[in-house]
Structures are given as C-alpha cells and as structure tokens.
Design a protein around this motif. Structure first.
Motif, PDB file in Angstrom:
ATOM      1  N   ILE A  31      15.182  -4.625  -2.633  1.00  0.00           N
ATOM      2  CA  ILE A  31      14.590  -4.829  -1.304  1.00  0.00           C
ATOM      3  C   ILE A  31      15.728  -5.216  -0.375  1.00  0.00           C
ATOM      4  O   ILE A  31      16.458  -6.179  -0.643  1.00  0.00           O
ATOM      5  CB  ILE A  31      13.551  -5.966  -1.298  1.00  0.00           C
ATOM      6  N   GLU A  32      15.873  -4.462   0.699  1.00  0.00           N
ATOM      7  CA  GLU A  32      16.984  -4.690   1.623  1.00  0.00           C
ATOM      8  C   GLU A  32      16.541  -5.639   2.733  1.00  0.00           C
ATOM      9  O   GLU A  32      15.487  -5.443   3.349  1.00  0.00           O
ATOM     10  CB  GLU A  32      17.381  -3.317   2.187  1.00  0.00           C
ATOM     11  N   GLN A  33      17.359  -6.650   2.986  1.00  0.00           N
ATOM     12  CA  GLN A  33      17.236  -7.595   4.106  1.00  0.00           C
ATOM     13  C   GLN A  33      15.780  -7.986   4.417  1.00  0.00           C
ATOM     14  O   GLN A  33      15.290  -7.736   5.509  1.00  0.00           O
ATOM     15  CB  GLN A  33      17.867  -6.993   5.366  1.00  0.00           C
ATOM     16  N   PRO A  34      15.121  -8.667   3.465  1.00  0.00           N
ATOM     17  CA  PRO A  34      13.754  -9.108   3.775  1.00  0.00           C
ATOM     18  C   PRO A  34      13.701 -10.179   4.861  1.00  0.00           C
ATOM     19  O   PRO A  34      12.782 -10.190   5.672  1.00  0.00           O
ATOM     20  CB  PRO A  34      13.238  -9.655   2.434  1.00  0.00           C
ATOM     21  N   LEU A  35      14.683 -11.104   4.872  1.00  0.00           N
ATOM     22  CA  LEU A  35      14.613 -12.266   5.770  1.00  0.00           C
ATOM     23  C   LEU A  35      15.566 -12.100   6.966  1.00  0.00           C
ATOM     24  O   LEU A  35      16.083 -11.006   7.194  1.00  0.00           O
ATOM     25  CB  LEU A  35      14.910 -13.546   4.980  1.00  0.00           C
ATOM     26  N   ASP A  69       5.376 -14.802  -1.978  1.00  0.00           N
ATOM     27  CA  ASP A  69       4.396 -14.264  -2.944  1.00  0.00           C
ATOM     28  C   ASP A  69       4.099 -12.795  -2.675  1.00  0.00           C
ATOM     29  O   ASP A  69       3.935 -11.995  -3.588  1.00  0.00           O
ATOM     30  CB  ASP A  69       3.084 -15.065  -2.881  1.00  0.00           C
ATOM     31  N   ARG A  70       4.035 -12.488  -1.412  1.00  0.00           N
ATOM     32  CA  ARG A  70       3.788 -11.110  -0.994  1.00  0.00           C
ATOM     33  C   ARG A  70       4.922 -10.190  -1.489  1.00  0.00           C
ATOM     34  O   ARG A  70       4.682  -9.072  -1.960  1.00  0.00           O
ATOM     35  CB  ARG A  70       3.755 -11.122   0.538  1.00  0.00           C
ATOM     36  N   LEU A  71       6.152 -10.665  -1.391  1.00  0.00           N
ATOM     37  CA  LEU A  71       7.302  -9.873  -1.845  1.00  0.00           C
ATOM     38  C   LEU A  71       7.355  -9.837  -3.374  1.00  0.00           C
ATOM     39  O   LEU A  71       7.719  -8.821  -3.972  1.00  0.00           O
ATOM     40  CB  LEU A  71       8.597 -10.433  -1.249  1.00  0.00           C
ATOM     41  N   LYS A  72       6.962 -10.939  -3.990  1.00  0.00           N
ATOM     42  CA  LYS A  72       6.903 -11.021  -5.465  1.00  0.00           C
ATOM     43  C   LYS A  72       5.945  -9.963  -6.021  1.00  0.00           C
ATOM     44  O   LYS A  72       6.187  -9.391  -7.086  1.00  0.00           O
ATOM     45  CB  LYS A  72       6.434 -12.431  -5.848  1.00  0.00           C
ATOM     46  N   ALA A  73       4.890  -9.677  -5.276  1.00  0.00           N
ATOM     47  CA  ALA A  73       3.912  -8.674  -5.717  1.00  0.00           C
ATOM     48  C   ALA A  73       4.537  -7.278  -5.813  1.00  0.00           C
ATOM     49  O   ALA A  73       4.031  -6.406  -6.520  1.00  0.00           O
ATOM     50  CB  ALA A  73       2.723  -8.657  -4.765  1.00  0.00           C
ATOM     51  N   LEU A  74       5.653  -7.066  -5.120  1.00  0.00           N
ATOM     52  CA  LEU A  74       6.309  -5.752  -5.165  1.00  0.00           C
ATOM     53  C   LEU A  74       7.106  -5.566  -6.458  1.00  0.00           C
ATOM     54  O   LEU A  74       7.497  -4.449  -6.795  1.00  0.00           O
ATOM     55  CB  LEU A  74       7.232  -5.569  -3.951  1.00  0.00           C
ATOM     56  N   ASP A  75       7.349  -6.673  -7.185  1.00  0.00           N
ATOM     57  CA  ASP A  75       8.136  -6.586  -8.428  1.00  0.00           C
ATOM     58  C   ASP A  75       7.588  -5.525  -9.380  1.00  0.00           C
ATOM     59  O   ASP A  75       8.335  -4.827 -10.046  1.00  0.00           O
ATOM     60  CB  ASP A  75       8.148  -7.946  -9.162  1.00  0.00           C
ATOM     61  N   ARG A 115       0.831  -1.211   0.000  1.00  0.00           N
ATOM     62  CA  ARG A 115       0.000   0.000   0.000  1.00  0.00           C
ATOM     63  C   ARG A 115       0.864   1.260   0.000  1.00  0.00           C
ATOM     64  O   ARG A 115       0.702   2.157  -0.825  1.00  0.00           O
ATOM     65  CB  ARG A 115      -0.927  -0.027   1.211  1.00  0.00           C
ATOM     66  N   LEU A 116       1.813   1.300   0.902  1.00  0.00           N
ATOM     67  CA  LEU A 116       2.663   2.493   1.010  1.00  0.00           C
ATOM     68  C   LEU A 116       3.535   2.673  -0.232  1.00  0.00           C
ATOM     69  O   LEU A 116       3.604   3.770  -0.804  1.00  0.00           O
ATOM     70  CB  LEU A 116       3.542   2.397   2.268  1.00  0.00           C
ATOM     71  N   LEU A 117       4.177   1.596  -0.655  1.00  0.00           N
ATOM     72  CA  LEU A 117       5.093   1.713  -1.801  1.00  0.00           C
ATOM     73  C   LEU A 117       4.344   2.079  -3.086  1.00  0.00           C
ATOM     74  O   LEU A 117       4.842   2.863  -3.892  1.00  0.00           O
ATOM     75  CB  LEU A 117       5.869   0.405  -1.996  1.00  0.00           C
ATOM     76  N   SER A 118       3.128   1.542  -3.268  1.00  0.00           N
ATOM     77  CA  SER A 118       2.399   1.883  -4.498  1.00  0.00           C
ATOM     78  C   SER A 118       1.911   3.330  -4.451  1.00  0.00           C
ATOM     79  O   SER A 118       1.887   4.007  -5.478  1.00  0.00           O
ATOM     80  CB  SER A 118       1.252   0.910  -4.762  1.00  0.00           C
ATOM     81  N   ARG A 119       1.581   3.821  -3.268  1.00  0.00           N
ATOM     82  CA  ARG A 119       1.201   5.243  -3.164  1.00  0.00           C
ATOM     83  C   ARG A 119       2.393   6.133  -3.522  1.00  0.00           C
ATOM     84  O   ARG A 119       2.250   7.137  -4.229  1.00  0.00           O
ATOM     85  CB  ARG A 119       0.729   5.569  -1.734  1.00  0.00           C
ATOM     86  N   ILE A 120       3.561   5.760  -3.019  1.00  0.00           N
ATOM     87  CA  ILE A 120       4.754   6.573  -3.332  1.00  0.00           C
ATOM     88  C   ILE A 120       5.081   6.459  -4.824  1.00  0.00           C
ATOM     89  O   ILE A 120       5.368   7.453  -5.489  1.00  0.00           O
ATOM     90  CB  ILE A 120       5.957   6.134  -2.458  1.00  0.00           C
ATOM     91  N   ARG A 121       4.987   5.231  -5.353  1.00  0.00           N
ATOM     92  CA  ARG A 121       5.277   5.041  -6.786  1.00  0.00           C
ATOM     93  C   ARG A 121       4.320   5.858  -7.663  1.00  0.00           C
ATOM     94  O   ARG A 121       4.747   6.505  -8.627  1.00  0.00           O
ATOM     95  CB  ARG A 121       5.221   3.538  -7.118  1.00  0.00           C
ATOM     96  N   ASN A 122       3.024   5.871  -7.297  1.00  0.00           N
ATOM     97  CA  ASN A 122       2.056   6.632  -8.092  1.00  0.00           C
ATOM     98  C   ASN A 122       2.337   8.124  -8.038  1.00  0.00           C
ATOM     99  O   ASN A 122       2.204   8.826  -9.033  1.00  0.00           O
ATOM    100  CB  ASN A 122       0.628   6.367  -7.604  1.00  0.00           C
ATOM    101  N   ALA A 123       2.757   8.599  -6.869  1.00  0.00           N
ATOM    102  CA  ALA A 123       3.037  10.035  -6.733  1.00  0.00           C
ATOM    103  C   ALA A 123       4.340  10.421  -7.431  1.00  0.00           C
ATOM    104  O   ALA A 123       4.489  11.543  -7.896  1.00  0.00           O
ATOM    105  CB  ALA A 123       3.085  10.410  -5.251  1.00  0.00           C
ATOM    106  N   ALA A 128      13.220  -0.398  -0.746  1.00  0.00           N
ATOM    107  CA  ALA A 128      12.506  -0.716   0.486  1.00  0.00           C
ATOM    108  C   ALA A 128      13.447  -1.480   1.412  1.00  0.00           C
ATOM    109  O   ALA A 128      14.203  -2.333   0.955  1.00  0.00           O
ATOM    110  CB  ALA A 128      11.291  -1.571   0.160  1.00  0.00           C
ATOM    111  N   ASP A 129      13.405  -1.143   2.695  1.00  0.00           N
ATOM    112  CA  ASP A 129      14.229  -1.859   3.685  1.00  0.00           C
ATOM    113  C   ASP A 129      13.297  -2.545   4.685  1.00  0.00           C
ATOM    114  O   ASP A 129      12.516  -1.884   5.372  1.00  0.00           O
ATOM    115  CB  ASP A 129      15.157  -0.878   4.413  1.00  0.00           C
ATOM    116  N   ALA A 130      13.390  -3.890   4.743  1.00  0.00           N
ATOM    117  CA  ALA A 130      12.464  -4.658   5.582  1.00  0.00           C
ATOM    118  C   ALA A 130      13.036  -4.987   6.956  1.00  0.00           C
ATOM    119  O   ALA A 130      12.287  -5.434   7.839  1.00  0.00           O
ATOM    120  CB  ALA A 130      12.080  -5.945   4.869  1.00  0.00           C
ATOM    121  N   ASN A 131      14.321  -4.795   7.154  1.00  0.00           N
ATOM    122  CA  ASN A 131      14.940  -5.162   8.440  1.00  0.00           C
ATOM    123  C   ASN A 131      14.389  -6.499   8.968  1.00  0.00           C
ATOM    124  O   ASN A 131      13.938  -6.594  10.113  1.00  0.00           O
ATOM    125  CB  ASN A 131      14.747  -4.056   9.490  1.00  0.00           C
ATOM    126  N   SER A 132      14.387  -7.508   8.107  1.00  0.00           N
ATOM    127  CA  SER A 132      14.001  -8.884   8.492  1.00  0.00           C
ATOM    128  C   SER A 132      12.535  -9.036   8.922  1.00  0.00           C
ATOM    129  O   SER A 132      12.231  -9.851   9.781  1.00  0.00           O
ATOM    130  CB  SER A 132      14.893  -9.404   9.630  1.00  0.00           C
TER     131      SER A 132
END
Ligand code: OSB
Ligand code: MG
Length: 368
Positions: free
Chosen positions: A212-216, A199-205, A171-179, A187-191
């Motif tokens: 994407i920084e340090q998802p896991l 699949d959730r992360l794949k949707a960000l492609d 939600r946040l990233l798509s709002r920023i991308r649209n603007a 994006a930094d996930a800090n694990s």
C-alpha cells in the motif's frame, strides 16, 4: 562540459483520459523540457515534472520556470561543471525546488553520456537489458477501473496499481482480486487515510496486495511506522521520500518496507542513485515511480530502473498510456510486459522536434 546553450520549453498536452486521485484530477499535462547544448553540437535533454498546481508537491510548473531561469541557469553560467555529479553540490546553494533542479541535472546527465558515447543506463551502472513494466489505473468509476485493469492485463503489464481512498478501497480491490487471482496488485492512497483507519487498512491484508503506497500524510514518518507494525501488507512511501535522508529516516523508523523513487521529487539522478544504493545495501526493495510524464522523463526513468536494486516493476508504462503522440522517437513501448533499455548514447531516444514545437507554449534560450 563545454556548454554553449540551454533552451527551456514549457509544453502542454491533454491526457487521453482523465487521471483521478483522491487529491484531484489531471486532464492536461504541462511539463518543462530543458535542452543542454555543447560546443560539439551534442544535445542533452531533461524534463521537469512539477504539476500545474501544487496538489502533489509544493512545486509547480510556474515555480520551476522561475527557479530554472532566474537562479539555476545563472549558477551554471558562473561555474564550470565537469560532471553532472557536480550539479548537486552547485545547486545546494538553492533550497529544495527539487523538480526544477532535476530538469537541468537530467539534461546534463544525458549530454555527458552522449559526450562519452555510452548509454545513460550503462554510465550509471545499469545492468538490465529490459525492465518490467507496471501501469496505474486511476478512474473514478469502479466498472471502468475493472475494464481498464482487464485491458492492461491483456496488454501484458506485469503489475497493476490502483488508486484508492475510503470511498472505494475494499470493494474495488476485492473485485479486481476476484477477477485476477494471481495478478500482482498494489494500491496507492495518496494520503487518503489517518491512523484512525488502521482497522480499515488491516482488512486489505487478506487481498494479498504487493504493497500500500502512502496511506498517511504526505510528510509523515512516525505514524506510518505505527501503522506498518499493524499491517501484514508492506507500506511503500512515495510522497514522504524527497531525499536520501528521508529514505534513511524511513528505514531507521520502520515507516515502510518498500520505497518508491521519483527522480524529479528527490532532486535528480545523483540523489536517486544514492537512495537506490542505500536501499540495496539495506535489503529494501525500490521501484521507480511515475509522474504522468512525457518521453524524456520516461527515458531517464528507464535508465534508472535498469540498476540492480529495482526489483519491483515501476510506474513506467508505454507512451501511449497517456499520450496520442509523445515527444520522443521511437516512443516508449511495452512488449509482453517488458521495456527494452536502449543501448544508444545518452537516454537512447531522439527528441521529436516537430512534436516538441507543436506542444510548446513558451520558451527561452540562454547562451553561455
Ligand atoms: O502518487 O504515484 C503517485 C501520478 C502523478 C502524481 C502522483 C502519482 C502518480 C502516479 C503515477 O500514480 C502515474 C504514472 O505516471 O504512471
Ligand atoms: Mg504515489
């Protein structure tokens, strides 16, 4: 290096606004400032970037103080050091404690460059006259994160990094991308995720993120390699990279396509340069990470980021991003998205001793 004294100061300052990650919130920043003085009266400065509590790494300001004052300075008193590179070997007798080691090693690099009358950037092989600046948006509130992004874009930052978790990611990233359709965003996930979230992360492609920084997990390589195979977006490792060997492991396993280097986390400038050289040889882009640091550490980061392999804007923002007043003169400033690499000797910034004293809550002096 003709050392006569080492002075250690513990400083503390509130941040202008809270810095939120899904691991916790930073509102007040403590830091260790190390000054190395030689017989000619030159002073070199280093900064220890451990946090007050062990939320990001196992080291804290308290453990850094302990290791610096009880182990590392006594080692320096007993052994002659003729080049800052000798320090890594000497400190090899002490396990890990990278941020503590780095605080001293950086002070010696600055001092050595001053003794040789060259800028630290030039001494280590830096080539850039200016480096591109990136900044981190770390707000809990989505509307505020959007506002901050707009403000930083207006200020000229060349790349925005957003802290994400499953609570806000798409939600946040798509709002920023649209603007901001053309803005380099990462994006930094800090694990904040597990492999079950692939699949959730794949949707960000589809958002065209730089990475994407340090998802896991903070200490993982294997699962990041499995995840990277599924994602078009490059993974960047931050927490997992604590040494040259970690960078080699990540490259061999395919755990990431990009690496973030933090001088303190890897134990000093010599190790950071080794990682840079390896990544450059292997064609892996590197960038310089940030630790919500004061000007001394920022100045060292600027020198590091002037090396030719640093091809992506790092988390090196202006002093005013976090502080009402920094501890260096002049403060770090960003002009049209760029930071000028100083040409003066050493880190090329003076320490503002008045401000240093104002913010110091504890100090200790060692005579050699
Ligand atoms: O994960 O990169 C991180 C700050 C503190 C601890 C960890 C991280 C960060 C940042 C960099 O995101 C912030 C900065 O100094 O600009
Ligand atoms: Mg990070």
């Amino acid at each position: 290096m003709n050392l006569t004294a080492i002075n250690v100061s513990l400083i503390s300052t509130p941040l202008k606004q809270p810095f939120h990650t899904h691991l916790g919130t930073v509102t007040e920043r403590e830091s260790l400032i190390v000054e190395a003085v030689d017989t000619d009266g030159n002073s070199g400065f280093g900064e220890g970037v451990a946090f007050s509590s062990p939320w990001y790494t196992e080291e804290t300001i308290g453990t850094s103080w302990h290791v610096v004052t009880e182990f590392l300075i006594p080692l320096l008193k007993k052994n002659l050091v003729s080049h800052p590179k000798d320090v890594s070997t000497l400190f090899g007798a002490i396990r890990r404690n990278h941020m503590a080691k780095s605080a001293i090693e950086l002070a010696l690099w600055d001092l050595y460059a001053k003794q040789k009358h060259v800028s630290l950037a030039k001494l280590i092989g830096g080539e850039a006259d200016k480096i591109p600046s990136g900044v981190v948006v770390a707000s809990k509130d989505e509307a505020e994160a959007l506002e901050q992004t707009a403000m930083y874009v207006e200020e000229g930052y060349q790349r925005i990094k957003v802290k994400i978790s499953p609570a806000n990611d798409y939600r946040l990233l798509s709002r920023i991308r649209n603007a901001f359709p053309d803005l380099p965003i990462m994006a930094d996930a800090n694990s904040a995720y597990t492999l079950n979230d692939a699949d959730r992360l794949k949707a960000l492609d589809e958002l065209g993120l730089l990475m994407i920084e340090q998802p896991l997990a903070h200490n993982d390589f294997l699962e990041h390699a499995k995840l990277q195979k599924k994602l078009a977006t490059p993974i960047c490792l931050d927490e997992s990279i604590n040494s040259y060997e970690d960078a080699v492991l990540a490259a061999e396993l395919g755990s990431c396509r990009i690496i973030s280097v933090k001088v303190g986390k890897v134990g000093g400038l010599s190790e950071a340069i080794r990682i840079h050289d390896f990544c450059r040889d292997r064609g892996i882009p590197v960038w310089c990470g940030g630790m919500i640091e004061f000007g001394v550490s920022r100045a060292h980061n600027i020198a590091l980021a002037s090396l030719p392999g640093f091809t992506i804007p790092g988390d090196i923002s202006s002093s005013s991003r976090f502080w009402e007043e920094d501890i260096i003169k002049p403060e770090v400033s960003v002009e049209n998205g760029w930071i000028t690499v100083p040409k003066g000797p050493g880190i090329g910034f003076e320490v503002n001793r008045t401000r240093l004293e104002q913010t110091t809550i504890r100090s200790m002096a060692f005579r050699f």
